[in-house]
Design a protein around this motif. Structure first.
Motif, PDB file in Angstrom:
ATOM      1  N   UNK A 159       8.113 -11.565 -24.105  1.00 22.12           N
ATOM      2  CA  UNK A 159       8.886 -11.973 -24.667  1.00 22.12           C
ATOM      3  C   UNK A 159      10.310 -11.550 -25.015  1.00 22.12           C
ATOM      4  N   UNK A 160       9.558 -10.187 -25.462  1.00 21.19           N
ATOM      5  CA  UNK A 160      11.012  -9.018 -25.916  1.00 21.19           C
ATOM      6  C   UNK A 160      11.766  -8.974 -24.345  1.00 21.19           C
ATOM      7  N   UNK A 161      11.826  -9.564 -23.679  1.00 20.34           N
ATOM      8  CA  UNK A 161      12.284  -8.598 -22.283  1.00 20.34           C
ATOM      9  C   UNK A 161      13.799  -9.887 -21.840  1.00 20.34           C
ATOM     10  N   UNK A 162      14.325  -9.779 -22.097  1.00 22.44           N
ATOM     11  CA  UNK A 162      15.288 -10.573 -21.949  1.00 22.44           C
ATOM     12  C   UNK A 162      15.848 -10.916 -20.399  1.00 22.44           C
ATOM     13  N   UNK A 189      19.411  -1.664 -23.630  1.00 14.65           N
ATOM     14  CA  UNK A 189      19.289  -1.501 -22.587  1.00 14.65           C
ATOM     15  C   UNK A 189      17.667  -0.573 -22.372  1.00 14.65           C
ATOM     16  N   UNK A 190      16.708  -1.340 -21.346  1.00  8.56           N
ATOM     17  CA  UNK A 190      15.868   0.062 -21.658  1.00  8.56           C
ATOM     18  C   UNK A 190      15.316   0.038 -20.458  1.00  8.56           C
ATOM     19  N   UNK A 191      15.337   1.635 -19.724  1.00  9.21           N
ATOM     20  CA  UNK A 191      15.792   2.115 -18.223  1.00  9.21           C
ATOM     21  C   UNK A 191      14.374   3.302 -17.572  1.00  9.21           C
ATOM     22  N   UNK A 192      13.500   2.681 -17.265  1.00  9.76           N
ATOM     23  CA  UNK A 192      12.753   3.298 -17.165  1.00  9.76           C
ATOM     24  C   UNK A 192      12.268   4.364 -15.890  1.00  9.76           C
ATOM     25  N   UNK A 193      11.770   5.143 -15.321  1.00  8.75           N
ATOM     26  CA  UNK A 193      11.432   6.164 -13.470  1.00  8.75           C
ATOM     27  C   UNK A 193      10.146   6.144 -13.765  1.00  8.75           C
ATOM     28  N   UNK A 194       9.466   5.463 -12.891  1.00 12.04           N
ATOM     29  CA  UNK A 194       7.878   5.546 -13.002  1.00 12.04           C
ATOM     30  C   UNK A 194       7.678   6.560 -12.006  1.00 12.04           C
ATOM     31  N   UNK A 195       5.746   7.421 -12.053  1.00 13.16           N
ATOM     32  CA  UNK A 195       5.907   8.337 -11.036  1.00 13.16           C
ATOM     33  C   UNK A 195       4.842   7.191 -10.274  1.00 13.16           C
ATOM     34  N   UNK A 196       4.123   8.492  -9.481  1.00  5.48           N
ATOM     35  CA  UNK A 196       4.007   7.276  -8.332  1.00  5.48           C
ATOM     36  C   UNK A 196       3.275   6.378  -7.885  1.00  5.48           C
ATOM     37  N   UNK A 242       1.019  -1.248   0.238  1.00  4.84           N
ATOM     38  CA  UNK A 242       0.469   0.175  -0.220  1.00  4.84           C
ATOM     39  C   UNK A 242       0.985   1.504  -0.095  1.00  4.84           C
ATOM     40  N   UNK A 243       1.903   1.092  -0.102  1.00  2.00           N
ATOM     41  CA  UNK A 243       2.751   2.479  -0.058  1.00  2.00           C
ATOM     42  C   UNK A 243       3.551   2.883  -1.119  1.00  2.00           C
ATOM     43  N   UNK A 244       2.998   4.287  -1.679  1.00  2.00           N
ATOM     44  CA  UNK A 244       3.163   5.475  -2.653  1.00  2.00           C
ATOM     45  C   UNK A 244       4.528   5.076  -2.992  1.00  2.00           C
ATOM     46  N   UNK A 245       5.078   4.742  -4.422  1.00  2.00           N
ATOM     47  CA  UNK A 245       6.196   5.333  -4.242  1.00  2.00           C
ATOM     48  C   UNK A 245       6.890   5.476  -5.402  1.00  2.00           C
ATOM     49  N   UNK A 246       8.244   5.798  -6.783  1.00  2.00           N
ATOM     50  CA  UNK A 246       8.491   5.437  -7.880  1.00  2.00           C
ATOM     51  C   UNK A 246       9.587   4.612  -7.613  1.00  2.00           C
ATOM     52  N   UNK A 247       9.923   3.719  -9.076  1.00  2.00           N
ATOM     53  CA  UNK A 247      10.708   3.179  -8.981  1.00  2.00           C
ATOM     54  C   UNK A 247      11.513   3.741 -10.343  1.00  2.00           C
ATOM     55  N   UNK A 248      12.226   2.847  -9.832  1.00  2.00           N
ATOM     56  CA  UNK A 248      13.645   2.757 -11.664  1.00  2.00           C
ATOM     57  C   UNK A 248      13.732   1.434 -12.053  1.00  2.00           C
ATOM     58  N   UNK A 249      13.738   1.517 -12.827  1.00  2.00           N
ATOM     59  CA  UNK A 249      13.781  -0.035 -13.238  1.00  2.00           C
ATOM     60  C   UNK A 249      14.581   0.076 -14.784  1.00  2.00           C
ATOM     61  N   UNK A 250      15.325  -1.462 -14.754  1.00  2.00           N
ATOM     62  CA  UNK A 250      16.486  -1.365 -16.059  1.00  2.00           C
ATOM     63  C   UNK A 250      15.579  -2.702 -16.684  1.00  2.00           C
ATOM     64  N   UNK A 251      16.089  -2.555 -17.891  1.00  2.00           N
ATOM     65  CA  UNK A 251      15.328  -4.226 -18.382  1.00  2.00           C
ATOM     66  C   UNK A 251      16.389  -4.196 -19.670  1.00  2.00           C
TER      67      UNK A 251
END
Length: 430
Positions: A416-419, A392-399, A347-356
Motif C-alpha cells: 500500500x505504501x508503494x505508489x 522516491x526510493x532507489x534501491x540497488x541490489x546485490x547479485x 536462472x540468470x544471476x544479475x543485479x537490479x536498479x529499482x526506482x519506487x
C-alpha cells in the motif's frame, strides 16, 4: 599470375549493402584476383524491380529472376543480401543444390534456420559464410570460429545494434527523451522507417543467438534468447544511471553457467559503470567483449552497420569462399558438439536498479526492506528523497537470480505504501 577460369558470383540484392559490394568487386577486381588466385566475375544481380539505374552494374547483368540465377549451374558463389526468411531460405538451399557456396548477411534467417542451412551446406560440400550478419565490418565471427577454436569462451558481452546505441547515446549526452532521440536517429538515417526490429531488440537477439551458438558450440535459436527493447527507457532512467556513475546500453549477453553445464543468451537494457570500456562506445558504433579461458578478455570495436563497412565483411567472406572453391577445400561448418542446453532468464544471476514512488512516512523503508529479505535478495545501496508526502526510493541490489528479483518487484507493487514502480533495470559490468 597464371591465367585460370574466372570464379562466377551471383549477387542477390542490390540495396545499400549489395550496391557497395558490386562497386568494390569492380574497383578492387585486380586485388581480389591476386588474393584469390583467379579472377572474380559478377555473373548476375537479382533485384526486385528493373528500371532503376544501378551505378557500376552493367544493365545486362540485372534480373528479377533470382531463382533462375542461382540455379544456372555455373555459379561458384552466391551472395545473399536480400534479408528476411523467404525467399532467402529457398534461394540459399537452391544455391547449395546447384553447387554454389553462399555468403550471407541474413542474421534473422541464421538465427531461425542456422542448423538446417549448415546441414544443407555440408550435404552439398559447400561453404556457408556469414561474417556480415553480426557487427558489420568488425571481424568477430571468424575469430570466434577459428582463432579461438582451441580456447574455451565463457562470456560474450556487447553492443551489437547501432540504432539503439545512437538513441541511448543521444539521451545520455543531451538529456533528450526516447521519442526525441529516435526522431534524430531517423532524420540522420540511423533508424529505419519502421524501427521495431532495432528498438524492440529483435535485431540484437538474432545476433546474440548466432554469437552464443558459435561461442559455446551449441545450438541457440532466436526463441532461446531473452529479449527486451529500449522503448520504455526514460530520460529519468538515464539521469538515475548517471547519478550512480553509470550509463545505459542495450547489451547482448551470452554466458556459460559457472558449472559449465548450460548457457544463457539475453538482450536487454542495462546500466554499466562509466569506467567500463563499453560505456565509451558512442553513436552508432558496435563493440563486443569476448572472455575466454586462455586468451582472457578481448574487445572488438568498429562500425556495426552501413553499406561500405558491411560490404567489407561480405568481400572478406567472398575471398575465403573463392579460395576454397579454387583449392578444393571447405571452411569451418557448424560446431554444435557440446549440445549445452539454454537456461531460462529466471536462472540468470544479475543485479537490479529499482526506482519506487513511495509514501513519505516512517516505516516505509523497513517495509520495503522486508520484501527484499523475504525473497532472499540482498540490498547493496539505498537512496531516498521525499517532499510533500511523496518520496522516491532507489534501491540497488546485490547479485541474485533474475526470478527472485522479478518476484521482489512484483511484491513491492502490492504494498500500500508503494505508489508505483517507476523503473527497473539490470546492472552489468561490475
Amino acid at each position: 599470375m597464371v591465367r585460370t577460369r574466372p570464379l562466377k558470383v551471383a549477387l542477390l540484392g542490390c540495396g545499400v549493402v549489395g550496391s557497395q559490394v558490386a562497386r568494390l568487386m569492380t574497383t578492387h577486381a585486380d586485388d581480389l584476383a591476386a588474393r584469390i588466385g583467379a579472377p572474380v566475375e559478377l555473373a548476375g544481380v537479382a533485384v526486385r524491380r528493373l528500371g532503376k539505374d544501378r551505378e557500376g552494374v552493367p544493365p545486362e547483368l540485372v534480373t528479377t529472376d533470382a531463382a533462375g540465377l542461382v540455379a544456372r549451374g555455373d555459379i561458384d558463389v552466391v551472395l545473399e543480401l536480400i534479408g528476411g526468411i523467404e525467399p532467402a531460405r529457398t534461394l540459399i538451399n537452391s544455391a547449395f543444390e546447384h553447387g554454389a557456396s553462399v555468403v550471407t548477411a541474413n542474421k534473422a534467417l541464421l538465427a531461425q534456420e542456422g542448423p538446417a542451412l549448415h546441414a544443407a551446406a555440408e550435404k552439398h560440400a559447400a561453404d556457408l559464410y556469414f561474417e556480415a550478419s553480426v557487427a558489420g565490418a568488425i571481424p568477430l565471427l571468424r575469430p570466434l570460429r577459428e582463432s579461438l577454436a582451441g580456447d574455451k569462451v565463457n562470456r560474450v558481452l556487447g553492443i551489437v545494434n547501432g540504432t539503439t546505441n545512437f538513441i541511448l547515446d543521444r539521451m545520455e549526452s543531451t538529456g533528450a527523451g526516447y521519442g526525441e532521440a529516435l526522431q534524430e536517429a531517423s532524420a540522420l538515417g540511423y533508424a529505419e522507417a519502421d524501427p521495431t526490429a532495432d528498438v524492440e531488440g529483435f535485431d540484437a537477439a538474432a545476433k546474440a543467438a548466432i554469437l552464443a551458438g558459435i561461442a559455446f558450440h551449441s545450438r541457440v535459436g532466436l526463441d532461446d534468447v531473452h529479449r527486451e527493447g529500449i522503448t520504455e527507457i526514460t530520460a529519468a532512467d538515464v539521469a538515475g544511471a548517471r547519478q550512480m556513475g553509470c550509463t545505459v546500453k542495450l547489451l547482448a549477453i551470452c554466458e556459460r553457467a559457472e558449472d559449465g553445464r548450460s548457457v544463457t543468451a539475453r538482450v536487454h537494457p542495462a546500466m554499466i559503470p562509466l569506467s567500463h570500456p563499453l560505456a565509451g562506445v558512442r553513436e552508432a558504433y558496435n563493440a563486443v567483449f569476448v572472455e575466454a579461458e586462455a586468451a582472457g578478455r578481448l574487445m572488438f570495436y568498429g562500425p556495426g552497420a552501413g553499406g561500405v563497412p558491411t560490404a567489407s565483411a561480405v568481400l572478406g567472406d567472398l575471398v575465403a569462399a573463392c579460395r576454397n572453391k579454387r583449392g578444393g577445400g571447405l571452411g569451418p561448418g557448424e560446431s554444435a558438439y557440446a549440445r549445452l542446453p539454454v537456461s531460462p532468464m529466471g536462472e540468470v544471476v544479475t543485479r537490479y536498479h529499482i526506482s519506487l514512488d513511495v509514501a513519505d512516512k516512517p516505516g516505509v523503508l523497513a517495509q520495503c526492506a522486508m520484501v527484499f529479505a523475504d525473497h532472499g535478495v540482498s540490498i547493496d545501496t539505498v537512496r531516498q528523497t521525499g517532499k510533500d508526502g511523496e518520496a522516491k526510493l532507489v534501491v540497488v541490489t546485490h547479485r541474485a537470480s533474475d526470478a527472485a528479483l522479478g518476484a521482489t518487484v512484483e511484491a513491492l507493487r502490492r504494498l500500500d505504501t508503494v505508489h508505483g514502480v517507476a523503473s527497473t533495470m539490470r546492472v552489468e559490468g561490475e
